[in-house]
Scaffold this active site. Structure first.
Site, mmCIF file in Angstrom:
data_model
loop_
_atom_site.group_PDB
_atom_site.id
_atom_site.type_symbol
_atom_site.label_atom_id
_atom_site.label_comp_id
_atom_site.label_asym_id
_atom_site.label_seq_id
_atom_site.Cartn_x
_atom_site.Cartn_y
_atom_site.Cartn_z
ATOM 1 N N LYS A 71 0.808 -1.233 0.000
ATOM 2 C CA LYS A 71 0.000 0.000 0.000
ATOM 3 C C LYS A 71 0.839 1.280 0.000
ATOM 4 O O LYS A 71 0.397 2.301 -0.515
ATOM 5 C CB LYS A 71 -0.946 0.015 1.202
ATOM 6 C CG LYS A 71 -2.114 -0.948 1.064
ATOM 7 C CD LYS A 71 -3.080 -0.798 2.221
ATOM 8 C CE LYS A 71 -4.231 -1.777 2.089
ATOM 9 N NZ LYS A 71 -5.201 -1.649 3.183
ATOM 10 N N ASP A 108 -9.833 3.149 2.285
ATOM 11 C CA ASP A 108 -9.942 2.448 3.574
ATOM 12 C C ASP A 108 -10.643 3.304 4.640
ATOM 13 O O ASP A 108 -11.509 2.820 5.368
ATOM 14 C CB ASP A 108 -8.544 2.071 4.100
ATOM 15 C CG ASP A 108 -7.992 0.818 3.440
ATOM 16 O OD1 ASP A 108 -8.783 0.001 2.941
ATOM 17 O OD2 ASP A 108 -6.753 0.657 3.429
ATOM 18 N N GLY A 135 -0.391 1.105 12.049
ATOM 19 C CA GLY A 135 0.039 0.576 10.754
ATOM 20 C C GLY A 135 -0.645 1.330 9.626
ATOM 21 O O GLY A 135 -1.202 2.427 9.815
HETATM 22 P P1 NAP Z 1 0.288 -3.239 9.439
HETATM 23 O O1 NAP Z 1 0.601 -1.988 8.692
HETATM 24 O O2 NAP Z 1 1.219 -4.404 9.332
HETATM 25 O O3 NAP Z 1 0.126 -2.840 11.017
HETATM 26 C C1 NAP Z 1 -0.007 -3.827 12.000
HETATM 27 C C2 NAP Z 1 -0.314 -3.157 13.352
HETATM 28 O O4 NAP Z 1 -0.523 -4.199 14.325
HETATM 29 C C3 NAP Z 1 0.838 -2.286 13.898
HETATM 30 O O5 NAP Z 1 0.300 -1.218 14.626
HETATM 31 C C4 NAP Z 1 1.558 -3.270 14.814
HETATM 32 O O6 NAP Z 1 2.306 -2.665 15.841
HETATM 33 C C5 NAP Z 1 0.379 -4.004 15.422
HETATM 34 N N1 NAP Z 1 0.773 -5.284 16.003
HETATM 35 C C6 NAP Z 1 1.093 -6.415 15.332
HETATM 36 N N2 NAP Z 1 1.429 -7.397 16.225
HETATM 37 C C7 NAP Z 1 1.303 -6.848 17.468
HETATM 38 C C8 NAP Z 1 1.493 -7.344 18.780
HETATM 39 N N3 NAP Z 1 1.896 -8.614 19.008
HETATM 40 N N4 NAP Z 1 1.275 -6.525 19.842
HETATM 41 C C9 NAP Z 1 0.871 -5.235 19.620
HETATM 42 N N5 NAP Z 1 0.672 -4.706 18.391
HETATM 43 C C10 NAP Z 1 0.883 -5.505 17.322
HETATM 44 O O7 NAP Z 1 -1.142 -3.809 9.032
HETATM 45 P P2 NAP Z 1 -2.466 -3.008 8.553
HETATM 46 O O8 NAP Z 1 -2.509 -2.941 7.079
HETATM 47 O O9 NAP Z 1 -2.560 -1.715 9.318
HETATM 48 O O10 NAP Z 1 -3.614 -4.038 9.011
HETATM 49 C C11 NAP Z 1 -3.855 -4.279 10.383
HETATM 50 C C12 NAP Z 1 -5.044 -5.241 10.528
HETATM 51 O O11 NAP Z 1 -6.202 -4.654 9.958
HETATM 52 C C13 NAP Z 1 -4.854 -6.581 9.807
HETATM 53 O O12 NAP Z 1 -5.448 -7.591 10.617
HETATM 54 C C14 NAP Z 1 -5.652 -6.417 8.529
HETATM 55 O O13 NAP Z 1 -6.163 -7.655 8.033
HETATM 56 C C15 NAP Z 1 -6.804 -5.529 9.017
HETATM 57 N N6 NAP Z 1 -7.368 -4.700 7.944
HETATM 58 C C16 NAP Z 1 -8.705 -4.770 7.733
HETATM 59 C C17 NAP Z 1 -9.280 -3.989 6.736
HETATM 60 C C18 NAP Z 1 -10.760 -4.065 6.502
HETATM 61 O O14 NAP Z 1 -11.218 -3.635 5.433
HETATM 62 N N7 NAP Z 1 -11.543 -4.548 7.469
HETATM 63 C C19 NAP Z 1 -8.488 -3.124 5.953
HETATM 64 C C20 NAP Z 1 -7.115 -3.075 6.199
HETATM 65 C C21 NAP Z 1 -6.558 -3.864 7.209
HETATM 66 P P3 NAP Z 1 3.866 -2.275 15.605
HETATM 67 O O15 NAP Z 1 3.854 -1.014 14.806
HETATM 68 O O16 NAP Z 1 4.415 -2.156 16.962
HETATM 69 O O17 NAP Z 1 4.481 -3.434 14.833
#
Ligand code: NAP
Length: 282
Positions: A71, A108, A135
């Protein structure tokens, strides 16, 4: 299903991409609206991203959705960007012109706001909102919250530097709070949003006691697999209004479908039930 030699082509670009629900939901709309078109998964390794994105318009694609981990990287490949994509620093929808130029947008944040409105109704924008995670998804959601008039947006992230970068990039009204100390804001919240991947199938749960959370707070989880995370189930049992992540996914897909296939699709329970059943989300 109609696929002729004139079929319009679109897809979802990610690495990996097999988990994506987008082919299922776009396929439903293509059938429902009788569109001569196809929407396919496009697993593309980060090393091949530029090569593939530049090739897709030449192969007749109208555009693609973009998911993890591309992205942010696709921003630099776009010839033009929506103002929202530029501000969020993230792109989830590419549209190709007939001259091969690439337009990038992010839907989004808008998808998130529409889903909250659908599932919870109005939310008090004067009360603080706490976003867990910093994220790519959090960035778009924080921008949408600010544009929707939320005046007090708090962000807590395990890695505070990423929350600080969002606050710096998106401006006033955003406060970074400590990941280990965010519960002190619970009694006054009007909205609590999980944007971390915690709670997603295959990840550890988001283990959080909600005992002190305001009963007025709307609780959202953008994770949609499972449909009801432990975090959401806890909130629902104590009487908070809850919002799952599936509706965000469905709403964010609408603008892309319209620009590639020429029909503005509808998000309704028939589509929702189809995706839940086809992808076994419960
Ligand atoms: P990303 O950029 O990889 O961000 C992941 C986030 O999760 C970061 O803030 C990360 O913290 C945190 N995290 C991961 N493991 C963790 C842990 N063990 N303890 C605490 N924090 C943790 O991913 P993203 O694109 O933002 O997506 C995040 C989630 O949203 C995913 O599950 C994705 O499937 C979902 N999502 C859903 C939609 C929808 O349309 N419903 C759209 C987009 C995303 P750090 O920065 O500390 O690593």
């Amino acid at each position: 299903m109609i696929i002729s030699g004139h079929a319009k082509l679109a897809g979802i670009l990610g690495w990996p991409v097999s988990h994506s629900a987008s082919p299922c939901l776009h396929g439903f709309w293509l059938d429902a609206y009788g569109v001569d078109g196809a929407f396919v998964p496009l697993p593309v390794h980060p090393d091949d991203l530029e090569l593939v994105v530049r090739a897709l318009p030449r192969m007749g694609f109208c555009g693609v959705n973009v998911t993890i981990p591309h992205k942010e990287a696709v921003l630099n490949l776009c010839d033009s960007l929506s103002e929202t994509a530029r501000a969020a620093g993230s792109v989830n929808t590419l549209t190709f012109s007939t001259d091969g130029s690439i337009y990038g947008d992010t839907t989004d944040g808008d998808g998130f706001m529409r889903n909250v409105q659908d599932q919870a109704g109005p939310v008090d924008s004067k009360g603080p909102v706490l976003v867990l995670g910093a994220g790519g998804a959090a960035r778009s959601i924080v921008l949408a919250l600010i544009r929707a008039g939320f005046q007090d947006v708090l962000i807590a992230n395990r890695t505070p530097e990423k929350a600080e970068a969002i606050a710096r990039d998106l401006g006033a009204g955003i406060t970074v709070v400590e990941w280990d100390n965010h519960k002190r804001f619970f009694p006054s919240l009007s909205l609590l949003v999980n944007t971390t991947s915690l709670g997603m199938t295959g990840c550890p749960p988001l283990s959080l006691s909600l005992d002190t959370l305001s009963k007025q707070a709307v609780v959202c989880d953008i994770v949609y697999k499972p449909l009801e995370t432990t975090f959401l189930a806890t909130a629902r049992r104590r009487g908070n209004r809850v919002v799952d992540g599936l509706g965000m996914l469905l709403h964010q897909a609408c603008p892309g479908f319209r620009s590639w296939f020429g029909v503005m699709p509808t998000v309704d329970n028939v589509l929702r039930d189809h995706v839940i059943k086809s992808l076994n989300l419960v």
